[in-house]
Design an enzyme around this catalytic site. Structure first.
Site, PDB file in Angstrom:
ATOM      1  N   CYS A  15       0.832  -1.210   0.000  1.00 54.11           N
ATOM      2  CA  CYS A  15       0.000   0.000   0.000  1.00 54.11           C
ATOM      3  C   CYS A  15       0.870   1.266   0.000  1.00 54.11           C
ATOM      4  O   CYS A  15       1.526   1.526  -0.999  1.00 54.11           O
ATOM      5  CB  CYS A  15      -1.010  -0.046   1.150  1.00 54.11           C
ATOM      6  SG  CYS A  15      -2.431   1.018   0.836  1.00 54.11           S
TER       7      CYS A  15
ATOM      8  N   HIS B 134      -3.310  -4.878   1.590  1.00 53.84           N
ATOM      9  CA  HIS B 134      -2.709  -5.173   2.901  1.00 53.84           C
ATOM     10  C   HIS B 134      -2.743  -6.672   3.219  1.00 53.84           C
ATOM     11  O   HIS B 134      -3.641  -7.124   3.945  1.00 53.84           O
ATOM     12  CB  HIS B 134      -3.500  -4.449   4.001  1.00 53.84           C
ATOM     13  CG  HIS B 134      -3.240  -2.985   4.086  1.00 53.84           C
ATOM     14  ND1 HIS B 134      -2.350  -2.426   4.961  1.00 53.84           N
ATOM     15  CD2 HIS B 134      -3.765  -1.959   3.375  1.00 53.84           C
ATOM     16  CE1 HIS B 134      -2.332  -1.121   4.811  1.00 53.84           C
ATOM     17  NE2 HIS B 134      -3.179  -0.805   3.853  1.00 53.84           N
TER      18      HIS B 134
ATOM     19  N   GLU C 107      -1.149  -8.305   5.292  1.00 52.92           N
ATOM     20  CA  GLU C 107      -0.892  -8.566   6.718  1.00 52.92           C
ATOM     21  C   GLU C 107      -2.166  -8.523   7.548  1.00 52.92           C
ATOM     22  O   GLU C 107      -2.159  -8.861   8.721  1.00 52.92           O
ATOM     23  CB  GLU C 107       0.145  -7.567   7.262  1.00 52.92           C
ATOM     24  CG  GLU C 107      -0.352  -6.167   7.574  1.00 52.92           C
ATOM     25  CD  GLU C 107      -0.630  -5.299   6.338  1.00 52.92           C
ATOM     26  OE1 GLU C 107      -0.551  -5.809   5.204  1.00 52.92           O
ATOM     27  OE2 GLU C 107      -0.952  -4.116   6.525  1.00 52.92           O
TER      28      GLU C 107
HETATM   29  N1  GLN Z   1      -3.494   6.630   1.083  1.00 53.02           N
HETATM   30  C1  GLN Z   1      -2.229   6.317   1.668  1.00 53.02           C
HETATM   31  C2  GLN Z   1      -1.099   7.090   0.977  1.00 53.02           C
HETATM   32  O1  GLN Z   1      -1.294   7.593  -0.070  1.00 53.02           O
HETATM   33  C3  GLN Z   1      -1.952   4.824   1.609  1.00 53.02           C
HETATM   34  C4  GLN Z   1      -2.969   4.076   2.454  1.00 53.02           C
HETATM   35  C5  GLN Z   1      -2.478   2.785   3.021  1.00 53.02           C
HETATM   36  O2  GLN Z   1      -1.279   2.520   3.083  1.00 53.02           O
HETATM   37  N2  GLN Z   1      -3.401   1.994   3.471  1.00 53.02           N
HETATM   38  O3  GLN Z   1      -0.031   7.148   1.481  1.00 53.02           O
END
Ligand code: GLN
Length: 198
Positions: free
Chosen positions: A78, A174, A176
């Protein structure tokens, strides 16, 4: 084998839990010198702007670029995937430059806000037949991936959500947060290969 999880901010504790569940020694990493003893690093989800600012302050960014060039495995989940991207399509002027390690273009928050978080079952041929349950939380979209980056998974609408490029792995979700450990096992194989060759 010891795996680090970047612990500047975000969902690092959850990754450490999964690694420990798999019987792997896991350490929270906050300083550049802590990277030396590791066979791989996970960059968790969280807030990419905050993580990048802190990574710059602690000189983790330079060290990670140098290690990556030597084949050190890094997995960004992410926000972590945003840090690895060669290009962030919708960056803002206050956002520090990312590590720029992968031939991918990402777009932050492409699926909407926190309330638009969703779960999907992904086909990931590299992990076997069974679909992988993936949780997306204000996730980035991987708009494109160019060789040597290879797409590992897409959503039903074709959107790219997992990419491997040699020693680097990026997932926009994610892994995890569920009980399916196959992505962690996949990364551990990359780390084992690095350790054997090092
Ligand atoms: N929206 C976050 C970003 O741009 C990422 C979100 C996440 O890691 N769950 O950094």
């Amino acid at each position: 084998m010891k795996i680090g999880v970047l612990a500047l901010q975000g969902a690092f504790a959850e990754h450490i839990c999964v690694l420990e569940r798999l019987g792997v020694k896991a350490v929270a990493v906050r300083r550049a010198e802590e990277l030396d003893a590791l066979s791989g690093l996970i960059i968790p989800g969280g807030e990419s702007t905050t993580m990048l600012k802190l990574a710059g302050i602690y000189h983790l960014d330079e060290k990670l670029k140098a290690l990556s060039a030597k084949g050190f495995p890094i997995w960004g989940t992410c926000a972590g995937a945003i840090l690895l991207a060669g290009e962030v399509g919708n960056t803002n002027p206050n956002m520090p430059a990312g590590l720029g390690l992968m031939k991918i273009v990402v777009r932050r928050n492409a699926f909407g806000r926190q309330v638009d978080s969703f779960e999907d079952k992904l086909k990931v041929p590299a992990l076997g037949e069974a679909p992988f349950p993936a949780v997306f939380i204000r996730a980035p979209l991987i708009e494109s991936a160019e060789p040597p980056a290879e797409v590992l998974a897409r959503l039903g609408n074709g959107a790219i959500v997992a990419v491997r490029q040699d020693n680097l792995l990026a997932t926009s979700f994610h892994p995890e947060l569920g009980l399916d450990d196959r992505f962690h096992c996949y990364f551990l194989k990359m780390a084992e290969a690095y350790q054997a060759y090092r």
